[in-house]
Scaffold this active site. Structure first.
Site, PDB file in Angstrom:
ATOM      1  N   HIS A 103       0.926  -1.274  -0.247  1.00 31.19           N
ATOM      2  CA  HIS A 103      -0.043  -0.020  -0.012  1.00 31.19           C
ATOM      3  C   HIS A 103       0.836   1.371   0.209  1.00 31.19           C
ATOM      4  CE1 HIS A 103       0.158  -0.238   4.554  1.00 31.19           C
ATOM      5  NE2 HIS A 103       0.084   1.347   4.164  1.00 31.19           N
ATOM      6  N   ASP A 238       1.206  -7.863   2.253  1.00 28.96           N
ATOM      7  CA  ASP A 238       1.337  -6.450   1.987  1.00 28.96           C
ATOM      8  C   ASP A 238       2.808  -5.810   1.727  1.00 28.96           C
ATOM      9  OD1 ASP A 238       0.895  -3.571   1.921  1.00 28.96           O
ATOM     10  OD2 ASP A 238      -0.470  -3.486   3.552  1.00 28.96           O
ATOM     11  N   SER A 663       3.752   2.212   8.521  1.00 29.14           N
ATOM     12  CA  SER A 663       3.587   1.153   7.487  1.00 29.14           C
ATOM     13  C   SER A 663       5.042   0.908   6.650  1.00 29.14           C
ATOM     14  CB  SER A 663       2.506   1.554   6.487  1.00 29.14           C
ATOM     15  OG  SER A 663       1.474   1.042   7.022  1.00 29.14           O
TER      16      SER A 663
HETATM   17  N1  ARG Z   1      -4.657   0.715   7.521  1.00 32.77           N
HETATM   18  C1  ARG Z   1      -3.130   0.777   7.238  1.00 32.77           C
HETATM   19  C2  ARG Z   1      -2.737   2.086   7.194  1.00 32.77           C
HETATM   20  O1  ARG Z   1      -3.396   3.003   7.761  1.00 32.77           O
HETATM   21  C3  ARG Z   1      -3.347  -0.025   5.549  1.00 32.77           C
HETATM   22  C4  ARG Z   1      -3.997   1.001   4.573  1.00 32.77           C
HETATM   23  C5  ARG Z   1      -3.955   0.370   3.386  1.00 32.77           C
HETATM   24  N2  ARG Z   1      -4.937  -0.582   2.947  1.00 32.77           N
HETATM   25  C6  ARG Z   1      -6.257   0.060   2.713  1.00 32.77           C
HETATM   26  N3  ARG Z   1      -7.199  -1.026   2.464  1.00 32.77           N
HETATM   27  N4  ARG Z   1      -6.720   1.173   2.474  1.00 32.77           N
HETATM   28  O2  ARG Z   1      -2.047   2.613   6.382  1.00 32.77           O
HETATM   29  N1  ASP Z   2      -1.181   1.387   8.113  1.00 31.16           N
HETATM   30  C1  ASP Z   2      -0.451   2.509   8.508  1.00 31.16           C
HETATM   31  C2  ASP Z   2       0.393   3.003   7.658  1.00 31.16           C
HETATM   32  O1  ASP Z   2       0.319   3.326   6.518  1.00 31.16           O
HETATM   33  C3  ASP Z   2      -0.095   1.997  10.019  1.00 31.16           C
HETATM   34  C4  ASP Z   2      -0.752   2.243  11.027  1.00 31.16           C
HETATM   35  O2  ASP Z   2      -1.536   3.064  11.056  1.00 31.16           O
HETATM   36  O3  ASP Z   2      -0.874   1.225  11.966  1.00 31.16           O
HETATM   37  O4  ASP Z   2       1.496   3.794   7.977  1.00 31.16           O
END
Ligand code: ARG
Ligand code: ASP
Length: 732
Positions: A103, A238, A663
């Protein structure tokens, strides 16, 4: 109570009497019953010596503070980079190979994709270095050093206030920067921590030729997509891979065919031994923003007032995108990244609000505040008297201005693309107003050239429907006093129809026709006649003249008060251990592999397996499809040396305190070897940005062995594995 719990750590540190309590004599039974209560915190790597080092060793680490951060010789920090300003990545070979999340690389993967060459759906693997794909504008940043310059910054400010204080700070900052010794390609900045209570001088190095090396298909890299996002159990691969290129002297250079793979000072060996409950984990990266020390009144406001409306606005926008994306594969590609971006925090805020309620964050903070008040009285610390009354008063004013700004940001800036574009054009017009026609003409050429990618992913119909829906929400909340609509929804649909039919900004040739030629006044006349710009400009002016100034009038006062409160907490609870909130600088956080209990009677295990991917498989589904190849590998249990007891581990969770920006951060074992890749947090714990609670907050990581398995067995990119250093620490 966050602060009081750190007193426990202090006791622990004392018991450990520094380095005598070495790992070899430890078991995983902590000396104090509930060691989970002691974790949390994002530590500055140059400050790990002492208490952190001791706590880490209690948790099983064999690393010294200088193994992690050293400026005199290579250390682990030399393998960690900030990835393109947002995420984190790490170097995993002596040829500058970088690992980050799928991502995080998504935008780059998408930009090289087309319907015919769909790397998002099919994955991409460069067969050799020549086939690696350059990414214009992409950068990664190494940290050379981070030095505490708080005393130098505050020198001579003791009796100053207001503008005089600010001026002295500026003078001190300049003196610090003037005295910096650095290479000419390096950057230096003085950055504020803890709302201006501390300052660090950061020297960094930015590499500018970053090429895409590999990415699994989205069905692996984004498996579970938005349904599984922020959730455990998770089954996502990921990850994506890039490579840093440098000039022949190994220094940063912009893209050139003659650049060569970067030789790092340090790269991370990868452990094949996997994890089990209780194992030490360390996450090293660039967490973006936390606000752990807000008063209870602020948390209450987030739960009751601010989060609910932001959630509702995004929900409306997502519904429109979703409808179109399901109908049209072209739109699906164009909007995949935008949808994921909007959905991500939409979902996070929902989990966050629930978690703040479930973890009793407000009551916990109120208790802390009562203790604070009592000690302030007992000790006669008069500067801190009445601080919560001041917070209450300011937050009661802040609610309205913060909400108005949220509406503007969410509706105008984040979700309606044509309004966002108009905002950027408004900034461009300001270049004309402030710097004159000549500068404007140069700036507009650059700006318009840069819009090609935007239009490649733009669909005016989708945007029109989002406009109609979100403007209705906006005007319901903030009615336009100059216009009365008998049927607001219909009026906004009509308005949208009119604008999107008549504006030239909805297409690339259209905007090019407005901006053609070298005559600034002609261009601006055409722009002023465009119906999208007319409304966009009005909103932009409102933002700069009204919404933002109103907001900062209160926000600035809150910042001053928050700075005082943090100082107060340190004064009132002097034995507590304290970390500065995340601010996109390099941090270390550590913990243990550990499951959790999301609710009464339910227990989550800390590791997930490929079996779970197959369990979740929904043929043809855009979130849960599984390719034939992965199914075959699963059926034949062809996991190579990456599996464990005939199973293929996929993800795991731990007590590491992480946030957005972490991330792509490497997860290291007790020896500093890579065991995983951080990518998310669990639903019940997304409130960790305001209220980290080690009983329930977990970060989610991809098992390094799953990454290797996908590269080797799935993609057949063995040449990449050969570049890495694989180790077996537990079997040594
Ligand atoms: N929750 C994770 C973060 O905050 C992964 C985000 C990417 N994935 C998504 N389905 N949007 O970045
Ligand atoms: N998914 C998040 C990021 O892209 C990490 C998190 O918020 O835990 O940095």
């Amino acid at each position: 109570m966050k602060f009081l719990k750190y007193i426990l750590i202090f006791t622990l540190a004392f018991l450990a009497s520094c380095k005598t309590a070495k790992v070899s004599t430890q078991t995983h039974t902590p000396p104090i019953k509930d060691i989970t209560k002691m974790q949390g915190g994002m530590w500055i790597p140059s400050q790990l010596e002492g208490m952190n080092e001791v706590e880490m060793q209690y948790l099983g680490s064999k690393l010294s503070a200088s193994d992690i951060y050293d400026t005199t010789q290579p250390s682990i920090k030399d393998a960690i980079v900030q990835f393109n300003g947002g995420c984190t990545a790490e170097v995993i070979s002596d040829k500058g190979l970088l690992l980050t999340n799928h991502h995080c690389g998504f935008g780059a993967i998408q930009s090289h994709s087309s319907v015919e060459n769909d790397y998002l759906s099919d994955g991409f693997w460069a067969k050799d270095m020549k086939s690696e794909l350059p990414n214009e504008g992409m950068v990664v940043t190494f940290i050379i050093s981070m030095d505490n310059v708080t005393d130098q910054m505050f020198a001579g400010t003791e009796n100053l206030e207001g503008a005089a204080f600010d001026k002295m700070m500026q003078t001190n900052k300049k003196a610090i920067l003037d005295a910096v010794i650095k290479e000419k390609w390096q950057d230096a900045e003085v950055k504020s921590f803890s709302n201006g209570n501390e300052f660090y001088l950061i020297i960094s190095e930015e590499y500018k030729d970053i090429r895409l090396v590999g990415a699994p298909p989205s069905s692996i890299g984004k498996f579970g997509a938005d349904t599984d996002n922020w959730m455990w159990p998770r089954h996502s691969g990921d990850f994506s891979m890039f490579r840093i290129y440098a000039d022949k002297d190994n220094h940063p250079a912009t893209y050139s065919e003659s650049n060569v793979p970067y030789t790092p000072k340090h790269f991370l060996p990868i452990s094949l031994d996997g994890v089990e409950t209780g194992d030490f984990t360390l996450v090293f990266g660039f967490p973006g923003r936390t606000q752990e020390y807000l008063p209870s009144v602020a948390i209450e406001q987030i739960i009751k007032k601010l989060n609910p409306d932001k959630i509702a606005i995004r929900e409306a926008s997502l519904a429109v995108m979703d409808k179109y994306m399901r109908q049209d594969p072209q739109i699906k590609i164009q909007y995949a990244s935008k949808f994921a971006g909007i959905a991500n925090y939409w979902k996070k805020w929902i989990g966050e609000s629930q978690g703040l309620v479930a973890s009793n964050a407000v009551a916990t903070k109120k208790q802390l505040e009562a203790d604070f008040k009592r000690i302030v009285e007992e000790k006669g610390l008069t500067v801190y008297q009445g601080i919560f009354d001041d917070f209450d008063k300011l937050y009661s004013e802040y609610g309205e201005v913060a909400q108005a700004r949220d509406y503007w940001i969410e509706v105008i800036y984040r979700n309606i693309e044509l309004m966002n574009l108009s905002f950027q054009l408004y900034r461009l017009e300001q270049v004309y107003d402030q710097k004159g026609a000549e500068t404007f003409i140069v700036a507009k050429d650059d700006f318009i050239a840069g819009l090609e990618g935007f239009y490649k992913n733009y669909n005016a119909q989708v945007d029109r429907d989002i406009f109609a829906k979100l403007m209705r929400i906006y005007y319901e909340k903030y009615p336009d006093p100059t216009a009365k609509y008998p049927d607001l929804a219909q009026a906004m649909r009509d308005k949208a129809q009119y604008i999107y039919t008549n504006s030239k900004l909805v297409s690339y040739p259209g905007i090019q026709s407005i901006f053609s030629g070298d005559e600034a006044s002609v261009i601006l006349d055409k722009l002023h006649a465009d119906p999208a710009y007319v409304i966009g400009k009005k909103f932009s002016e409102q933002f700069f003249n009204e919404i933002n100034p109103n907001y900062y009038k209160i926000k600035d006062q809150l910042e001053v008060l928050q700075k005082k409160y943090i100082k107060g907490l340190i004064t009132v609870f002097p034995d507590s251990k304290y970390f500065p909130d995340a601010n996109s600088t390099l941090r270390v956080t550590y913990g243990q592999v550990k499951g959790y209990e999301p609710k009464d009677g339910v227990e989550y295990l800390p590791v997930s397996y490929l079996d779970g991917v197959i369990e979740k498989y929904i043929p043809g589904d855009y979130e849960f499809d599984v390719s034939k190849k992965l199914q075959d590998l699963y059926a034949s249990k062809d996991f190579g040396s990456y599996g464990e007891h005939s199973k293929m581990p996929v993800n795991f969770i731990g007590t590491n305190h992480t946030t957005g920006g972490n991330s792509g951060s490497p997860v290291l074992d007790a020896n500093g070897y890579l065991i995983g890749l951080n990518f998310d947090r669990v639903w019940e714990g997304t409130m960790s940005d305001y209220n980290y609670d080690a009983t329930i907050c977990r970060n989610i990581m991809v098992d390094a062995r799953y990454i290797l398995f996908i590269i080797d067995k799935y993609a057949g990119a063995k040449h990449l594995i050969d570049e890495m250093q694989l180790v077996h620490p537990k079997k040594q």
